[in-house]
Design a protein around this motif. Structure first.
Motif, short mmCIF file in Angstrom:
data_model
loop_
_atom_site.label_atom_id
_atom_site.label_comp_id
_atom_site.label_asym_id
_atom_site.label_seq_id
_atom_site.Cartn_x
_atom_site.Cartn_y
_atom_site.Cartn_z
N GLU A 110 13.79 -40.62 -8.81
CA GLU A 110 15.10 -41.15 -8.40
C GLU A 110 16.25 -40.25 -8.82
OE1 GLU A 110 15.09 -45.03 -10.13
OE2 GLU A 110 13.54 -45.79 -8.76
N ASN A 111 15.94 -39.19 -9.55
CA ASN A 111 17.01 -38.29 -10.00
C ASN A 111 16.82 -36.86 -9.51
OD1 ASN A 111 18.93 -39.81 -11.97
ND2 ASN A 111 16.89 -40.52 -12.49
N GLY A 112 16.20 -36.75 -8.34
CA GLY A 112 16.11 -35.44 -7.70
C GLY A 112 14.92 -34.60 -8.06
N GLY A 113 13.99 -35.15 -8.82
CA GLY A 113 12.76 -34.41 -9.12
C GLY A 113 12.82 -33.57 -10.38
N VAL A 114 11.65 -33.04 -10.74
CA VAL A 114 11.48 -32.29 -11.98
C VAL A 114 12.40 -31.06 -12.06
CG1 VAL A 114 9.84 -30.98 -13.38
CG2 VAL A 114 9.09 -33.02 -12.17
N GLU A 115 12.48 -30.33 -10.96
CA GLU A 115 13.27 -29.09 -10.98
C GLU A 115 14.76 -29.38 -11.19
OE1 GLU A 115 11.84 -26.25 -11.14
OE2 GLU A 115 9.80 -26.87 -10.59
N ARG A 116 15.18 -30.48 -10.63
CA ARG A 116 16.58 -30.90 -10.78
C ARG A 116 16.87 -31.23 -12.24
NH1 ARG A 116 19.99 -35.02 -10.33
NH2 ARG A 116 21.79 -34.23 -11.48
N ILE A 117 15.96 -31.99 -12.86
CA ILE A 117 16.14 -32.35 -14.27
C ILE A 117 16.07 -31.10 -15.16
CG2 ILE A 117 15.21 -33.69 -16.20
CD1 ILE A 117 16.47 -35.38 -13.97
N LYS A 118 15.21 -30.19 -14.76
CA LYS A 118 15.05 -28.94 -15.52
C LYS A 118 16.36 -28.15 -15.55
CE LYS A 118 12.23 -24.67 -15.45
NZ LYS A 118 13.25 -23.99 -16.21
N ASN A 119 17.17 -28.34 -14.54
CA ASN A 119 18.41 -27.57 -14.45
C ASN A 119 19.57 -28.15 -15.26
OD1 ASN A 119 17.45 -25.49 -12.87
ND2 ASN A 119 17.91 -26.54 -10.95
N GLN A 120 19.38 -29.35 -15.79
CA GLN A 120 20.49 -29.87 -16.60
C GLN A 120 20.31 -29.49 -18.07
OE1 GLN A 120 20.25 -34.14 -15.27
NE2 GLN A 120 19.07 -34.39 -17.14
N LYS A 121 21.32 -29.77 -18.83
CA LYS A 121 21.29 -29.42 -20.25
C LYS A 121 20.21 -30.20 -20.99
CE LYS A 121 25.27 -26.94 -20.58
NZ LYS A 121 25.00 -25.51 -20.29
N ILE A 122 19.61 -29.54 -21.96
CA ILE A 122 18.53 -30.13 -22.73
C ILE A 122 18.96 -31.43 -23.40
CG2 ILE A 122 19.10 -28.60 -24.68
CD1 ILE A 122 16.21 -28.80 -25.57
N LYS A 123 20.18 -31.45 -23.92
CA LYS A 123 20.65 -32.62 -24.65
C LYS A 123 20.71 -33.85 -23.75
CE LYS A 123 24.01 -33.75 -28.23
NZ LYS A 123 25.27 -33.37 -28.94
N LYS A 124 21.19 -33.65 -22.55
CA LYS A 124 21.28 -34.76 -21.61
C LYS A 124 19.89 -35.25 -21.23
CE LYS A 124 23.15 -36.16 -17.16
NZ LYS A 124 23.84 -35.78 -15.91
N SER A 125 19.00 -34.30 -20.92
CA SER A 125 17.64 -34.68 -20.53
C SER A 125 16.92 -35.43 -21.65
CB SER A 125 16.83 -33.43 -20.17
OG SER A 125 17.45 -32.75 -19.10
N ARG A 126 17.12 -34.95 -22.86
CA ARG A 126 16.44 -35.58 -24.01
C ARG A 126 16.89 -37.03 -24.16
NH1 ARG A 126 15.98 -36.32 -29.64
NH2 ARG A 126 13.98 -35.54 -30.41
N LYS A 127 18.18 -37.24 -24.02
CA LYS A 127 18.72 -38.59 -24.13
C LYS A 127 18.14 -39.49 -23.04
CE LYS A 127 23.18 -40.89 -24.84
NZ LYS A 127 23.60 -41.63 -23.64
N GLN A 128 18.09 -38.97 -21.84
CA GLN A 128 17.56 -39.77 -20.72
C GLN A 128 16.08 -40.08 -20.92
OE1 GLN A 128 18.78 -37.01 -17.58
NE2 GLN A 128 20.25 -38.53 -16.83
N LEU A 129 15.34 -39.09 -21.40
CA LEU A 129 13.90 -39.31 -21.62
C LEU A 129 13.67 -40.37 -22.68
CD1 LEU A 129 12.62 -35.61 -21.49
CD2 LEU A 129 12.07 -37.44 -19.87
N LEU A 130 14.47 -40.32 -23.75
CA LEU A 130 14.29 -41.28 -24.84
C LEU A 130 14.64 -42.71 -24.42
CD1 LEU A 130 15.60 -39.23 -27.89
CD2 LEU A 130 13.25 -39.96 -27.43
#
Length: 203
Positions: A109-129
């Motif tokens: 729902e957020n554009g796929g793995v490659e899209r998430i890979k392109n954002q900042k690590i801090k943001k991704s980590r927060k979303q994953l948690l």
DNA sequence: AACCAGGAGAGAG
DNA sequence: CTCTCTCATGGT
């Protein structure tokens, strides 16, 4: 960099060479999108489970053509028991089916793995948690191995190996350098930790 | 045949 | 916040 950590790295590299076996995919560079997705799936299935059982589940998913976030998303939404059945070998299959679906939904729902890979690590980590079923170790495993982000994974092994050094130093610096004292003390600690048969209340 | 592998959520205190 | 229980399989 801390010399202790560097020494540990050198020693382990000398002893084991380059990571092989199951690590072939996880350490591979670069990875295809399908490979990144498999790493994400594996990271969740591996929770409190040995790798051999994870591989059994991964193989079942592949055979059913469901070893992708998109397929898991579709299958999980309409047939959770079906998804759970595919991942049965890696244990906790009802919980992990939910966790897998939550993670798949997030990426899809957020554009796929490659899209998430392109954002900042801090943001991704927060979303994953925020995902149900993804704690610190799983989040960092996904960041490091699926998204190639610099998040060092602190797992039970890491904790054990580092604490050993630290604790040994504490004991040896406070005790007389004498094997008899070490023997007695250590024996007592083991006795204390294990307790005596009959005194503990398990089973 | 009990034990091991070795995360995270939920609920109690 | 910290502790304990629960989730469950397959190999030894």
């Amino acid at each position: 960099m801390d010399n202790k950590i560097t020494d540990l790295y050198k020693a382990l590299r000398k002893k084991h060479g380059r990571p092989s076996g199951q690590w072939r995919l996880w350490c591979k560079r670069p990875k295809s999108t399908a490979e990144r997705e498999e790493v994400i799936i594996g990271a969740i299935l591996a929770q409190n489970t040995n790798w051999k059982n994870v591989e059994l589940s991964l193989n079942k998913l592949k055979k059913a053509k469901r070893c992708s976030l998109d397929e898991i998303y579709k299958l999980g939404k309409r047939n959770m028991p079906g998804l759970a059945e595919l991942i049965r070998p890696s244990g906790f299959y009802n919980s992990k089916a939910k966790y897998l679906l939550a993670a798949a939904a997030f990426f899809c729902e957020n554009g796929g793995v490659e899209r998430i890979k392109n954002q900042k690590i801090k943001k991704s980590r927060k979303q994953l948690l925020e995902l149900k079923g993804v704690g610190p170790e799983t989040a960092d495993s996904i960041l490091l191995y699926a998204l190639d982000k610099p998040a060092f994974v602190i797992d039970e092994y890491t904790r054990r190996i580092l604490n050993y050094d630290r604790l040994q130093k504490i004991f040896e610096s406070r005790l007389p350098r004498n094997y008899k004292a070490y023997q007695d003390f250590h024996a007592l600690i083991v006795i204390e930790g294990k307790g005596y048969p009959g005194l503990t209340n398990h089973s």
